[in-house]
Motif scaffolding. Structure first.
Motif, PDB file in Angstrom:
ATOM      1  N   LEU A 301       0.831  -1.202   0.000  1.00  0.00           N
ATOM      2  CA  LEU A 301       0.000   0.000   0.000  1.00  0.00           C
ATOM      3  C   LEU A 301       0.867   1.254   0.000  1.00  0.00           C
ATOM      4  N   MET A 302       1.923   1.270   0.805  1.00  0.00           N
ATOM      5  CA  MET A 302       2.803   2.423   0.865  1.00  0.00           C
ATOM      6  C   MET A 302       3.626   2.578  -0.424  1.00  0.00           C
ATOM      7  N   GLN A 303       3.970   1.452  -1.041  1.00  0.00           N
ATOM      8  CA  GLN A 303       4.678   1.508  -2.321  1.00  0.00           C
ATOM      9  C   GLN A 303       3.787   2.117  -3.396  1.00  0.00           C
ATOM     10  N   LEU A 304       2.529   1.729  -3.407  1.00  0.00           N
ATOM     11  CA  LEU A 304       1.589   2.320  -4.360  1.00  0.00           C
ATOM     12  C   LEU A 304       1.437   3.817  -4.119  1.00  0.00           C
ATOM     13  N   LYS A 305       1.333   4.210  -2.869  1.00  0.00           N
ATOM     14  CA  LYS A 305       1.201   5.633  -2.557  1.00  0.00           C
ATOM     15  C   LYS A 305       2.380   6.430  -3.124  1.00  0.00           C
ATOM     16  N   GLN A 306       3.582   5.927  -2.890  1.00  0.00           N
ATOM     17  CA  GLN A 306       4.774   6.623  -3.375  1.00  0.00           C
ATOM     18  C   GLN A 306       4.790   6.711  -4.899  1.00  0.00           C
ATOM     19  N   ARG A 307       4.476   5.586  -5.555  1.00  0.00           N
ATOM     20  CA  ARG A 307       4.551   5.552  -7.013  1.00  0.00           C
ATOM     21  C   ARG A 307       3.419   6.362  -7.660  1.00  0.00           C
ATOM     22  N   ILE A 308       2.257   6.403  -7.040  1.00  0.00           N
ATOM     23  CA  ILE A 308       1.164   7.223  -7.582  1.00  0.00           C
ATOM     24  C   ILE A 308       1.588   8.680  -7.638  1.00  0.00           C
ATOM     25  N   LYS A 309       2.203   9.150  -6.568  1.00  0.00           N
ATOM     26  CA  LYS A 309       2.662  10.547  -6.547  1.00  0.00           C
ATOM     27  C   LYS A 309       3.741  10.789  -7.601  1.00  0.00           C
ATOM     28  N   GLU A 310       4.696   9.867  -7.689  1.00  0.00           N
ATOM     29  CA  GLU A 310       5.783  10.022  -8.653  1.00  0.00           C
ATOM     30  C   GLU A 310       5.272  10.021 -10.088  1.00  0.00           C
ATOM     31  N   VAL A 311       4.346   9.114 -10.393  1.00  0.00           N
ATOM     32  CA  VAL A 311       3.825   9.004 -11.754  1.00  0.00           C
ATOM     33  C   VAL A 311       3.028  10.240 -12.140  1.00  0.00           C
TER      34      VAL A 311
END
Length: 445
Positions: A301-311
């Motif tokens: 879940l935290m990995q998705l959060k980080q990558r959503i922001k980056e993308v």
């Protein structure tokens, strides 16, 4: 919550509590087996069914959104007062915590959520929502009626309880994290286990569906604003088009699951909101979008959060736009995955099997939906199930969160009896084990 805030309740519990007439040693195995069916037969009595139906319909007519459940809460307190059940209020603004039994350990909790959805009801019937734009479209009105039904059954048999049943009427399940707020106020201090349920249009009436381990996903929400430079649609080279940038963002977000996540680690990223422009021939200055992401582990879940922001920021930059991304964890806290305690599975199967028959306990696959019961189940041993309400002889029921969602009210006695049976049998069968998940506990609330 500290002991001081709960001290007034200790006196109340002592007034209402009585010495139990049964002990585990006096109950035969057959008598334990018969408890769930006895509760179900009581719950199916016409006067109790009619009472639960009346409560459910009154709540349905006046739906209230998260942390606004004041009238719903008032109705619940009125019914608890009539039954002589002591309670703590307010908890997490509109929540209620009631108590039945000795007022002493062990403590077991049963929970119902109270809030409605922000949607217009499409079902035309006598008890249709009277509040425009609000609807009980997920069955929480039925959940409240069933927990009150369980309270009536338990209060009528309080002398047989070998401990205390905690009734949790919880606000703000639909994204508001009401369970988290209640937990922070200390409602589960001393409580050894908690049980919850949800009506299901997918499973037949008289059945339950559940599993040990992960049952529902953890979830989070995101919002983004992508800013460019607006202008006339006929001269796009004079603009910086945020709609084009947002379109690329949406496509790229799907790659987070299809190309970055382990195929055996279920994850979801969905954009469900997109607002940009108001005319056919104008490129807007900005676009707003938002969505949800789901996973079964906190790490994913935290990995998705980080990558959503980056993308979002990166893809916007490729199109010469700026982007801001927000995760409102205050009003919409991240929900952890709902994980059923494996040790409670045997207890649940035994109780539900004695009431419904073993063949009506369905071993279901995990779902990507989310439930804030997960906060409770993360804090103490918890178990959650889906209670079937599909009737094969009637028209199919729409799933939850549909404007055409309906509750088969025949499910109400099943939910009330299951709640009461799980709690009663837990207190009788787990006496020697209470408090095993905590190193320190107090003797009473």
């Amino acid at each position: 919550m500290g002991t001081i805030k709960w001290l007034p309740l200790i006196f109340t519990l002592c007034i209402f509590s009585t010495t139990p007439t049964l002990t585990n040693s006096f109950l035969t195995k057959q008598e334990l087996i018969e408890i769930p069916m006895k509760f179900l037969n009581l719950a199916k009595r016409t006067e109790i069914v009619d009472w639960m139906v009346s409560i459910r319909r009154r709540i349905h007519e006046y739906p209230e959104l998260c942390f606004e459940e004041f009238e719903t809460s008032k109705l619940i307190r009125t019914e608890l007062d009539k039954m002589g059940i002591p309670y703590k209020y307010p908890v997490a603004i509109t929540g209620i915590v009631g108590f039945i039994g000795t007022g002493k350990p062990p403590f077991v909790a049963i929970r119902a959520d109270m809030d409605a959805l922000s949607m217009q009801e499409g079902v035309e019937w006598k008890h249709k929502s009277k509040i425009p734009g609000k609807m009980h479209g997920c069955g929480h009105d039925a959940h409240v009626a069933m927990l009150l039904g369980a309270a009536k059954l338990l209060q009528d048999h309080q002398n047989d309880l070998q401990g205390t049943v905690v009734l949790v009427f919880q606000p703000a399940e639909e994204g508001g994290g009401g369970a988290k707020r209640m937990l922070e106020e200390g409602i589960l201090e001393n409580v050894d286990a908690i049980f919850g349920l949800h009506v299901s249009a997918s499973h037949p009436i008289g059945s339950v569906a559940t599993r040990a381990g992960p049952l529902l996903a953890g979830s989070g929400f995101f919002e983004a604003v992508i800013s460019g430079k607006g202008g006339h649609a006929a001269i796009p080279h004079h603009t910086i088009d945020p709609i084009l940038a947002a379109s690329n963002v949406i496509v790229s977000l799907q790659h987070l699951v299809s190309r970055e996540a382990d195929p055996l680690d279920s994850q979801v990223v969905t954009v469900g909101k997109f607002h940009g422009g108001g005319a056919f021939n104008v490129i807007p200055d900005s676009v707003q979008l938002g969505g949800t992401f789901r996973a079964f582990s906190e790490e994913s879940l935290m990995q998705l959060k980080q990558r959503i922001k980056e993308v979002i920021i990166g893809q916007a930059a490729v199109q010469r736009c700026n982007a801001t991304v927000s995760f409102d964890t205050i009003d919409k806290p991240f929900y952890p995955a709902t994980v059923n305690n494996k040790d409670l599975l045997k207890h649940f199967q035994s109780v539900a099997g004695d009431m419904l028959g073993a063949k009506n306990i369905i071993d279901m696959q995990p779902l990507m939906g989310a439930e804030d019961f997960s906060f409770f189940a993360k804090a103490i041993p918890g178990f959650f199930c889906f209670l079937g309400m599909r009737n094969e002889t009637r028209a199919p029921l729409e799933p939850g969160h549909s404007p055409y969602f309906k509750v088969n009210e025949d499910v109400l006695p099943y939910g009330a009896a299951l709640h009461a049976s799980l709690a009663t049998r837990y207190l009788l069968e787990y006496q020697p084990k209470y408090g095993s998940h905590k190193g320190i506990r107090r003797d009473e609330l």
